[in-house]
Enzyme design. Structure first.
Site, short mmCIF file in Angstrom:
data_model
loop_
_atom_site.label_atom_id
_atom_site.label_comp_id
_atom_site.label_asym_id
_atom_site.label_seq_id
_atom_site.Cartn_x
_atom_site.Cartn_y
_atom_site.Cartn_z
N HIS A 9 -8.57 1.47 -1.26
CA HIS A 9 -8.38 0.62 -2.45
C HIS A 9 -9.72 0.08 -2.97
O HIS A 9 -9.81 -1.05 -3.44
CB HIS A 9 -7.41 -0.53 -2.15
CG HIS A 9 -6.12 -0.04 -1.55
ND1 HIS A 9 -5.23 0.73 -2.24
CD2 HIS A 9 -5.58 -0.22 -0.31
CE1 HIS A 9 -4.19 1.02 -1.45
NE2 HIS A 9 -4.40 0.47 -0.29
N SER A 51 0.84 -1.20 0.00
CA SER A 51 0.00 0.00 0.00
C SER A 51 0.88 1.26 0.00
O SER A 51 1.70 1.42 -0.90
CB SER A 51 -0.96 -0.02 1.19
OG SER A 51 -1.95 0.97 1.05
#
Length: 407
Positions: A305, A188
């Site tokens: 996301h 991430s």
């Protein structure tokens, strides 16, 4: 791989760029600026002009004075052995090479950074970050409170700088790991850490970019109730079908444009699902009939996301246009497709898409460690996650896990 000549020159280069104490005293305050600290009130997002000010600052910032993060593993002009671009099919002895993994938001706890501060260059990184941010990020990392550090707009920044500080420990204790690094991956926001480490972006520019990314994501998270949770499931479970049923349930209860999807692929038996609050509650309530063994909520306010982060894309897109990227000096594997970046343009595209696309960590691990049977594995260094990434690696590739070390 890097020559020792390049490596030894770097520590000397870095020291001349330490910010002066007078400069820090002028620009840093003990508290974060109010516009970043303020929490959304009455269910409404923080005023967009606050993030707009951050973007304006980024656009007008005089980047010609950026020092760059020079305590890295190479110097300007250093060339890499082309073997580094084929890490998963090595022609050198793999056990003499290394892979470095960087964590994302959620692993950092108050006080974790303390063990790295005995390394002088780790302190320097926080001094530079404090000057860029104009508040004391190190104080938040050391003293908290946890509620403040856990907020997205602080945790992402703290995770990136603390991880780079942890690299100073790796540099001191295992210099060969730095010299022989052939691949990097970041989970991430850890992908931006990887890009800083690889020389694709300067430390200062990376900090500004993370600041805007985190603030925009935090604001997007306040628009509708949303969240993330891990799910550990049996082979009989159909995660895609479960998410579809959860979305339909949320729609029937009155949620407008509900979302529910896999946002992070961890390993074959575990995923992170993110989406609308009602959809997540539906899965928690019916998990046994779906073949889900356990669920656990993540300490995040947003469904990162997923499509619920679309409101953050416009501001982050503008921020990305202010950044000058270079090709990584070490191959950086993207969360989008689990493959190394091929060109500079791809970096901006993937970082933007990353806001609303799943983190393909499991797929990245497969790509990194794919090799013919009987081939040795490189040493892997889990830097800054306190072993979280090592555990995930074990569930994807137990043989690679055997040579993984936690820093």
């Amino acid at each position: 791989m890097f020559s020792r000549k390049f490596y030894n020159a770097l520590s000397k280069q870095y020291k001349q760029f330490r910010p002066s104490r007078q400069s820090l005293n002028r620009s840093c305050s003990d508290k974060p600026p109010t516009d970043i600290h303020d929490v959304a009130t009455e269910g409404k997002p923080r005023a967009t002009e606050d993030i707009s000010r951050l973007l304006e600052d980024a656009v007008t910032q005089d980047t010609s004075k950026d020092t760059g993060w020079l305590s890295s593993i190479y110097s300007e002009g250093a060339s890499l052995n082309v073997q580094g671009r084929h890490a998963h099919r090595p022609k050198v002895n793999p056990s003499e090479t290394s892979i470095i993994l960087f964590p994302g938001q959620g692993t950092l706890k108050v006080g974790d950074v303390k063990e790295y501060l005995r390394f002088p260059d780790a302190k320097n990184l926080f001094e530079i970050a404090n000057e860029v941010l104009e508040y004391d990020l190190l104080k938040i990392c050391l003293e908290g409170p946890a509620e403040l550090l856990n907020r997205t707009e602080y945790n992402q920044l703290a995770t990136v700088v603390t991880t780079l500080a942890a690299l100073e420990k790796l540099k001191e204790e295992r210099p060969r790991a730095m010299e022989t690094c052939i691949a990097i991956a970041g989970y991430s926001v850890g992908e931006i850490t990887a890009l800083i480490f690889s020389g694709a972006i300067s430390f200062e520019a990376g900090i500004r970019l993370v600041r805007i990314r985190a603030a925009a994501m935090q604001d997007a998270a306040t628009i509708t109730p949303q969240g993330m949770m891990s799910v550990n499931y049996t082979p009989a479970a159909n995660i895609s079908d479960i998410c579809t049923k959860a979305k339909n349930w949320a729609l029937d209860t009155g949620v407008e444009s509900p979302e529910c999807r896999v946002s992070i692929y961890l390993h074959p038996d575990m995923k992170i699902i993110a989406g609308s609050e009602e959809a997540l509650k539906y899965i928690e309530t019916n998990k046994k009939q779906f073949g889900i063994r356990r669920t656990s909520r993540l300490p995040t306010s947003g469904a990162f996301h997923t499509s619920l982060m679309k409101p953050a894309m416009d501001i982050f897109s503008k921020a990305l246009k202010t950044v000058k990227f270079e090709m990584p000096q070490v191959p950086v594997y993207s969360n989008i497709d689990g493959k190394p970046y091929r060109n500079v343009q791809q970096i901006s595209r993937h970082l933007l898409k990353h806001l609303v696309s799943p983190v393909k960590w499991e797929q990245t691990m497969h790509t990194l460690y794919m090799r013919p049977q009987g081939t040795a594995f490189p040493r892997t260094f889990d830097v800054g996650s306190k072993g979280t990434l090592k555990v995930l690696l074990k569930n994807v590739n137990a043989k690679a896990w055997d040579s993984c070390f936690v820093i």
